[in-house]
Write a protein that holds these residues in place. Structure first.
Motif, short mmCIF file in Angstrom:
data_model
loop_
_atom_site.label_atom_id
_atom_site.label_comp_id
_atom_site.label_asym_id
_atom_site.label_seq_id
_atom_site.Cartn_x
_atom_site.Cartn_y
_atom_site.Cartn_z
N ILE A 10 -7.60 8.01 -0.47
CA ILE A 10 -6.28 7.68 -1.03
C ILE A 10 -5.65 6.49 -0.30
O ILE A 10 -5.08 5.60 -0.94
CB ILE A 10 -5.35 8.92 -1.01
N ILE A 11 -5.78 6.44 1.01
CA ILE A 11 -5.26 5.30 1.76
C ILE A 11 -5.99 4.02 1.35
O ILE A 11 -5.37 2.97 1.17
CB ILE A 11 -5.38 5.55 3.29
N ALA A 12 -7.31 4.11 1.14
CA ALA A 12 -8.07 2.94 0.70
C ALA A 12 -7.59 2.46 -0.67
O ALA A 12 -7.48 1.25 -0.91
CB ALA A 12 -9.57 3.26 0.65
N VAL A 13 -7.29 3.39 -1.56
CA VAL A 13 -6.75 3.02 -2.87
C VAL A 13 -5.44 2.26 -2.71
O VAL A 13 -5.25 1.19 -3.30
CB VAL A 13 -6.54 4.27 -3.76
N ILE A 14 -4.55 2.80 -1.92
CA ILE A 14 -3.23 2.17 -1.74
C ILE A 14 -3.36 0.80 -1.08
O ILE A 14 -2.79 -0.18 -1.55
CB ILE A 14 -2.31 3.09 -0.92
N VAL A 15 -4.12 0.75 0.00
CA VAL A 15 -4.23 -0.48 0.78
C VAL A 15 -5.05 -1.56 0.07
O VAL A 15 -4.73 -2.74 0.16
CB VAL A 15 -4.83 -0.18 2.17
N ALA A 16 -6.07 -1.17 -0.68
CA ALA A 16 -6.96 -2.16 -1.30
C ALA A 16 -6.59 -2.49 -2.74
O ALA A 16 -6.52 -3.66 -3.10
CB ALA A 16 -8.40 -1.67 -1.24
N ILE A 17 -6.36 -1.49 -3.56
CA ILE A 17 -6.10 -1.74 -4.97
C ILE A 17 -4.69 -2.28 -5.19
O ILE A 17 -4.48 -3.17 -6.02
CB ILE A 17 -6.34 -0.48 -5.82
N GLY A 18 -3.73 -1.77 -4.46
CA GLY A 18 -2.35 -2.22 -4.62
C GLY A 18 -2.18 -3.72 -4.48
O GLY A 18 -1.63 -4.37 -5.38
N PRO A 19 -2.66 -4.33 -3.40
CA PRO A 19 -2.51 -5.78 -3.25
C PRO A 19 -3.23 -6.58 -4.34
O PRO A 19 -2.71 -7.60 -4.81
CB PRO A 19 -3.12 -6.08 -1.88
N VAL A 20 -4.40 -6.12 -4.77
CA VAL A 20 -5.11 -6.83 -5.85
C VAL A 20 -4.29 -6.76 -7.13
O VAL A 20 -4.11 -7.77 -7.82
CB VAL A 20 -6.52 -6.25 -6.09
N ALA A 21 -3.78 -5.58 -7.45
CA ALA A 21 -2.99 -5.40 -8.67
C ALA A 21 -1.75 -6.29 -8.66
O ALA A 21 -1.44 -6.95 -9.65
CB ALA A 21 -2.61 -3.94 -8.84
N VAL A 22 -1.07 -6.34 -7.53
CA VAL A 22 0.16 -7.14 -7.44
C VAL A 22 -0.16 -8.64 -7.45
O VAL A 22 0.43 -9.41 -8.22
CB VAL A 22 0.97 -6.76 -6.19
N ALA A 23 -1.09 -9.07 -6.62
CA ALA A 23 -1.43 -10.50 -6.54
C ALA A 23 -1.99 -11.01 -7.86
O ALA A 23 -1.64 -12.10 -8.32
CB ALA A 23 -2.41 -10.75 -5.40
N ALA A 24 -2.86 -10.21 -8.49
CA ALA A 24 -3.42 -10.62 -9.78
C ALA A 24 -2.34 -10.72 -10.84
O ALA A 24 -2.36 -11.62 -11.68
CB ALA A 24 -4.51 -9.64 -10.21
#
Length: 146
Positions: A10-24
């Motif tokens: 869950i931490i990996a999801v938050i830390v990794a997917i969140g920034p990609v989703a926002v930056a993209a």
């Protein structure tokens, strides 16, 4: 051990997917601005957003890694909700790797790339992650439903 792996997943999801989703998501409107203004600072913003997407996409490899490990320990790898999540995650990775990042690169290279199409692909990427989240919470076909 299950709780530790699930927590890391869950931490990996938050830390990794969140920034990609926002930056993209920020990239298409920033691209429209940069392409009309021609300002170096706007182009630097695009390069930064693209770098965030690329770096965190690599970090995001931890998400399925820890997800598989957790599912294996829980003995749910054959459950419908896990299979759906794996398929959706794979499709999201393909959308990012084959559509979003190449379109971003085309913009950075000054080649024509419609920002509306890039925005659509980015929205699809984000929608796929929303679907994964919903599936992981509601677990269709799971005996764990309450």
């Amino acid at each position: 051990m299950t709780k530790i792996l699930l927590t890391i997943h869950i931490i990996a999801v938050i830390v990794a997917i969140g920034p990609v989703a926002v930056a993209a998501s920020m990239f298409p409107p920033a691209a429209r601005k940069a392409l009309t203004s021609g300002d170096d600072a706007d182009m630097a913003t695009l390069r930064l957003l693209n770098r965030i997407c690329k770096v965190y996409a690599l970090v995001a490899i931890a998400v399925p890694f820890f997800g598989f490990a957790t599912a294996g320990i829980m003995g749910v790898t054959g459950n419908l909700w896990i299979i759906i999540s794996i398929v959706l995650t794979g499709v999201a990775a393909l959308v990012l790797g084959l559509l979003v990042l190449p379109y971003q690169q085309r913009v950075l290279e000054g080649k024509p790339a419609p920002s509306t199409q890039l925005a659509m692909y980015t929205g699809l990427f984000n929608l796929l992650w929303v679907a994964v989240t919903v599936v992981m919470i509601f677990r269709p076909g799971s005996s764990l439903n309450s």
